[in-house]
Design a protein around this motif. Structure first.
Motif, short mmCIF file in Angstrom:
data_model
loop_
_atom_site.label_atom_id
_atom_site.label_comp_id
_atom_site.label_asym_id
_atom_site.label_seq_id
_atom_site.Cartn_x
_atom_site.Cartn_y
_atom_site.Cartn_z
N SER A 134 21.47 14.96 61.29
CA SER A 134 20.09 14.47 61.27
C SER A 134 18.99 15.43 60.15
N GLN A 135 17.93 14.89 59.77
CA GLN A 135 17.19 15.63 59.08
C GLN A 135 16.55 16.78 59.75
N PHE A 150 24.33 17.32 51.33
CA PHE A 150 25.89 17.55 51.75
C PHE A 150 25.84 17.80 53.45
N LEU A 151 24.80 18.05 53.88
CA LEU A 151 24.71 18.46 55.36
C LEU A 151 24.49 16.97 55.77
N GLU A 183 17.16 20.55 58.84
CA GLU A 183 15.84 21.80 58.30
C GLU A 183 16.15 22.93 59.18
N THR A 184 16.68 22.76 60.57
CA THR A 184 16.64 24.00 61.47
C THR A 184 17.98 24.75 61.13
N LEU A 185 18.77 24.07 60.79
CA LEU A 185 20.21 24.89 60.30
C LEU A 185 19.81 25.82 58.76
N SER A 186 18.84 24.86 58.08
CA SER A 186 18.78 25.65 56.92
C SER A 186 17.82 26.68 56.83
#
Length: 334
Positions: A292-293, A285-286, A297-300
């Motif tokens: 971007s990938q 969904f992001l 990953e950073t936000l997660s």
């Protein structure tokens, strides 16, 4: 179908099979001749196992991490309902359908607590254990698109945590109405994935808040509405159900609750649900929201840290909604 007590000592009648083949078992279970492997499962590039019965919009993980998340979810709902499995005022239901059964824990425990009921759990993936009670079985089915082939009507249809499951939940509601006995109940237990901040403002400006906003944006881009549980009540009324009741509970999203030990425990479980599955599962969904990938990953990673931070106080609205199919000649005005 309920077993005739007069025949308990005689030979048992084989249960009808409602699947397209035999009962389906997970790939990791040993076969016993009465089941077939879940050949629809597959391993994706991220190393996780997904259901492949209805790929694309219905792609959901069915590996051990997903099972752990669903086990925590089951514990949360048990706590919210004071250890009950249903909020609707059921009276000795004989035939019960659990749509989107997941790990099958709800169906198995309901069957165990109601030994005269026949319980069927349906899902897109067979991650459930082989039933430990004879009055429960699991089948492979998409309740929105597959024909319902059951030879009988139901007294109770249960749907829990189906927020992202259907393109149009009204289709499932209409089918449930058609397959319920008069006087039978349907019940939804679901969350609205719109995080609600505490009055202290600690959610403001966090990665959690940004993540949630991007999830809603990405979900809408995919034709999914994370707030649809708010409309379950109206959908049931529109379908013709009566005695429709709605209950809303603000569930703490982390271990921050200080005044209520039960809610604090629910918060701990909710954080575990987030970390063991939700954050990873919602990454697509992001991507649909334009990240971007590397940004995903950073936000997660930031969200994982904040979920366990007791100084950030936030909740998720949960909705318990149920309604009854009227008897012939009965209307809501009655």
């Amino acid at each position: 179908m309920t077993q005739d007590k007069s025949e308990e000592s005689g030979p048992s009648t084989p249960k009808p099979s409602y699947t397209r083949a035999k009962q389906v078992r997970p790939l990791y279970e040993a076969g016993d001749g009465d089941t077939v492997a879940d050949l629809y499962s597959y391993v994706a590039e991220d190393g996780r196992t997904y259901q492949g019965y209805m790929p694309g919009e219905y792609m959901l993980p069915n590996d051990s991490a997903e099972q752990e998340r669903l086990d925590f979810s089951h514990a949360i709902y048990r706590l919210l309902l004071d250890n009950k499995l249903a909020a609707a005022p059921l009276r000795s239901p004989e035939n019960v359908l659990d749509i989107g059964t997941g790990t099958g824990l709800w169906a198995l425990e309901f069957a165990e607590e109601n030994p005269t009921a026949e319980v069927i759990g349906t899902d897109l993936s067979m991650i459930q254990p082989l039933p430990w009670t004879p009055n429960c079985q699991f089948i492979l089915e998409n309740s929105e698109t597959d024909d319902w082939l059951f030879p009988h009507r139901f007294d109770y249809v249960h749907l829990r945590a189906v927020l992202s499951c259907f393109s149009d939940v009204r289709t499932v509601i209409r089918r449930a109405y058609d397959h319920l006995e008069a006087g039978g109940w349907i019940e939804f237990q679901d969350g609205v994935f719109e995080l609600v901040g505490h009055t202290d403002g600690s959610l403001e400006g966090t990665a959690l808040q940004r993540w949630n906003a991007l999830l809603r944006k990405g979900a809408l881009a995919r034709g999914r509405d994370f707030a649809k549980a708010r409309r379950y009540k109206q959908h049931l009324l529109d379908a013709g159900f009566v005695d429709v009741e709605e209950r809303t509970i603000l569930v703490p999203g982390g271990p921050w609750h200080e005044d209520d030990q039960k809610m604090k425990l629910i918060g701990v479980y909710t954080a575990n649900v987030m970390i063991t599955g939700i954050i990873e599962t919602f990454k697509p969904f992001l991507a649909s929201a334009g990240l971007s990938q590397a940004e995903i990953e950073t936000l997660s990673a930031e969200v994982r840290r904040e979920v366990m931070d007791p100084s950030i106080r936030w909740s998720i609205p949960f909705y318990i909604v149920y309604g009854r199919k009227p008897y012939s000649g009965e209307s809501e005005a009655d």
